[in-house]
Design a protein around this motif. Structure first.
Motif, mmCIF file in Angstrom:
data_model
loop_
_atom_site.group_PDB
_atom_site.id
_atom_site.type_symbol
_atom_site.label_atom_id
_atom_site.label_comp_id
_atom_site.label_asym_id
_atom_site.label_seq_id
_atom_site.Cartn_x
_atom_site.Cartn_y
_atom_site.Cartn_z
ATOM 1 N N ALA A 165 3.604 23.328 28.937
ATOM 2 C CA ALA A 165 4.977 23.013 29.348
ATOM 3 C C ALA A 165 5.863 22.758 28.143
ATOM 4 N N VAL A 166 5.351 22.029 27.160
ATOM 5 C CA VAL A 166 6.128 21.760 25.941
ATOM 6 C C VAL A 166 6.383 23.055 25.173
ATOM 7 N N ILE A 167 5.365 23.904 25.080
ATOM 8 C CA ILE A 167 5.527 25.197 24.397
ATOM 9 C C ILE A 167 6.552 26.063 25.123
ATOM 10 N N SER A 168 6.467 26.068 26.459
ATOM 11 C CA SER A 168 7.419 26.842 27.252
ATOM 12 C C SER A 168 8.844 26.339 27.047
ATOM 13 N N LEU A 169 9.012 25.036 27.003
ATOM 14 C CA LEU A 169 10.345 24.467 26.766
ATOM 15 C C LEU A 169 10.883 24.893 25.404
ATOM 16 N N TYR A 170 10.025 24.925 24.412
ATOM 17 C CA TYR A 170 10.442 25.373 23.074
ATOM 18 C C TYR A 170 10.847 26.844 23.100
ATOM 19 N N TYR A 171 10.011 27.681 23.757
ATOM 20 C CA TYR A 171 10.315 29.109 23.817
ATOM 21 C C TYR A 171 11.617 29.388 24.566
ATOM 22 N N SER A 172 11.994 28.527 25.505
ATOM 23 C CA SER A 172 13.220 28.753 26.273
ATOM 24 C C SER A 172 14.469 28.698 25.388
ATOM 25 N N PHE A 173 14.346 28.134 24.213
ATOM 26 C CA PHE A 173 15.468 28.073 23.271
ATOM 27 C C PHE A 173 15.322 29.097 22.157
ATOM 28 N N THR A 174 14.466 30.109 22.386
ATOM 29 C CA THR A 174 14.205 31.104 21.341
ATOM 30 C C THR A 174 14.371 32.518 21.867
ATOM 31 N N ASP A 175 14.462 33.448 20.945
ATOM 32 C CA ASP A 175 14.393 34.877 21.233
ATOM 33 C C ASP A 175 12.975 35.308 20.888
ATOM 34 N N PHE A 176 12.159 35.551 21.921
ATOM 35 C CA PHE A 176 10.737 35.798 21.701
ATOM 36 C C PHE A 176 10.264 36.854 22.685
ATOM 37 N N ASN A 177 9.621 37.924 22.160
ATOM 38 C CA ASN A 177 9.163 39.014 23.015
ATOM 39 C C ASN A 177 7.653 39.225 22.958
ATOM 40 N N LEU A 178 6.911 38.200 22.572
ATOM 41 C CA LEU A 178 5.450 38.210 22.463
ATOM 42 C C LEU A 178 4.942 38.959 21.246
ATOM 43 N N LEU A 179 5.805 39.697 20.575
ATOM 44 C CA LEU A 179 5.384 40.466 19.404
ATOM 45 C C LEU A 179 5.983 39.928 18.117
ATOM 46 N N ASN A 180 7.227 39.472 18.190
ATOM 47 C CA ASN A 180 7.877 38.968 16.988
ATOM 48 C C ASN A 180 7.710 37.456 16.874
ATOM 49 N N THR A 181 8.165 36.914 15.767
ATOM 50 C CA THR A 181 8.157 35.467 15.583
ATOM 51 C C THR A 181 9.332 34.861 16.348
ATOM 52 N N PRO A 182 9.098 33.794 17.115
ATOM 53 C CA PRO A 182 10.205 33.181 17.874
ATOM 54 C C PRO A 182 11.359 32.788 16.964
ATOM 55 N N LYS A 183 12.572 33.158 17.391
ATOM 56 C CA LYS A 183 13.779 32.831 16.631
ATOM 57 C C LYS A 183 14.653 31.911 17.485
ATOM 58 N N ILE A 184 14.924 30.718 16.984
ATOM 59 C CA ILE A 184 15.696 29.742 17.753
ATOM 60 C C ILE A 184 17.139 30.222 17.934
ATOM 61 N N ILE A 185 17.583 30.240 19.203
ATOM 62 C CA ILE A 185 18.943 30.691 19.517
ATOM 63 C C ILE A 185 19.699 29.658 20.359
ATOM 64 N N GLY A 186 19.181 28.452 20.427
ATOM 65 C CA GLY A 186 19.863 27.384 21.162
ATOM 66 C C GLY A 186 19.872 27.633 22.657
ATOM 67 N N PHE A 187 21.027 27.427 23.286
ATOM 68 C CA PHE A 187 21.163 27.543 24.740
ATOM 69 C C PHE A 187 21.570 28.954 25.167
ATOM 70 N N ALA A 188 21.399 29.932 24.289
ATOM 71 C CA ALA A 188 21.849 31.290 24.595
ATOM 72 C C ALA A 188 21.159 31.866 25.829
ATOM 73 N N ASN A 189 19.860 31.606 25.984
ATOM 74 C CA ASN A 189 19.143 32.113 27.156
ATOM 75 C C ASN A 189 19.700 31.524 28.447
ATOM 76 N N TYR A 190 19.974 30.244 28.451
ATOM 77 C CA TYR A 190 20.500 29.577 29.645
ATOM 78 C C TYR A 190 21.918 30.071 29.961
ATOM 79 N N ILE A 191 22.733 30.257 28.929
ATOM 80 C CA ILE A 191 24.089 30.769 29.139
ATOM 81 C C ILE A 191 24.046 32.184 29.705
#
Length: 303
Positions: A37-63
């Protein structure tokens, strides 16, 4: 002093035994729920496609979810409609069957087992495949309709107006767990209440409304919470029977979340969708808990 020390040692040993018994659940909770759950919460604030390194993008996914995603709105509508229709029907049917099984019948244990079986196997892949065959173009339902002179070129699953009703019907069919809970609660109602009502000449409908329902409100409250949570998590039926079709008419929220994660590999976005679902379920749960004071009767609070 020796007695105090022995009591302290006994308490520590007792606590150690308790923690030891709790350890399997605690390890499972931390390893299988809390950490993911904690990992999922972190990923929700990132640009991550299972292949690249997660890149933090803030609330962009939620917006993006609330401003750009039309499929999110459709999945939310389908899921809300599913829950709104399924939960009352399942609870009503479960209560009806529980009241029938609460009476003395020959082979009552067998009937209870048979009625509970759908809840055990109802959400499985195999049963969903069978359900798909029954309501498919060459299934039993279409065959029966043709026998009665109703010829249709499109099956119930192929029609956007009726496909969701098939999924809901399958959900209602899995009423066994709620039925057993209602049955247990019915047996706890004092028979003296019904005897008093019969002496006063009360009819069955009156005793049901004035005695049975009020005494069952804590159980209804419990079942309501469970069924709403399960309703929002519907996945297997939509995935196996219709794959969200036709025209996204059965696209459940969890199925859409699954697609974003494992079809489009948009893991960060799907994690954001998952946490939005958590928030939705939490809001509904809080509302129901707040409302219980106005409709749930607890015998211990009487007077």
């Amino acid at each position: 002093m020796k007695q105090k020390k022995s009591k302290t040692i006994y308490k520590k040993q007792d606590n150690m035994v308790g923690y030891l018994m709790l350890a399997p659940w605690l390890v499972g909770f931390i390893g299988m729920w809390l950490i993911p759950a904690v990992i999922s919460l972190y990923y929700s604030f990132t640009d991550f496609n299972l292949l690249n390194t997660p890149k933090i993008i803030g609330f962009a996914n939620y917006i993006r979810v609330f401003t750009e995603d039309e499929s999110f709105i459709q999945a939310l509508k389908v899921t809300f409609l599913y829950v709104l229709i399924l939960v009352p029907l399942r609870l009503a049917f479960a209560l009806f069957v529980a009241m029938l099984l609460n009476k003395k019948h020959v082979g009552l244990g067998l009937y209870r087992t048979l009625y509970y079986v759908p809840s055990i196997i109802g959400g499985s892949i195999a049963v969903s495949v069978v359900w798909k065959q029954i309501f498919g173009n060459k299934g039993v339902v279409m065959t029966l309709l043709s026998v009665f002179g109703i010829h249709q070129t499109t099956s119930l699953l192929g029609n956007p107006k009726t496909a969701l009703s098939v999924i809901i019907l399958m959900g209602v069919w899995q009423f066994g767990s709620s039925m057993l809970i209602f049955l247990s609660a019915l047996k706890q109602i004092p028979f003296a209440l019904y005897e008093s009502a019969m002496v006063d000449g009360a009819k069955p409908a009156y005793t049901f409304v004035k005695i049975t329902l009020p005494m069952l409100t804590p159980t209804i409250f419990f079942n309501l919470i469970l069924q709403i949570i399960n309703g929002f998590r519907v996945f297997t039926e939509s995935y196996v029977i219709t794959d969200g079709g036709p025209l996204d008419s059965t696209l459940s929220y969890v199925l859409y979340l699954y697609r974003r994660a494992f079809t489009y590999f948009d893991m960060g976005y799907s994690c954001a969708l998952a946490w939005i679902l958590v928030a939705i379920i939490a809001v509904f749960t809080v509302i129901i808990f707040k409302s219980q004071k106005s409709w749930v009767y607890y015998e211990s609070e009487e007077g």
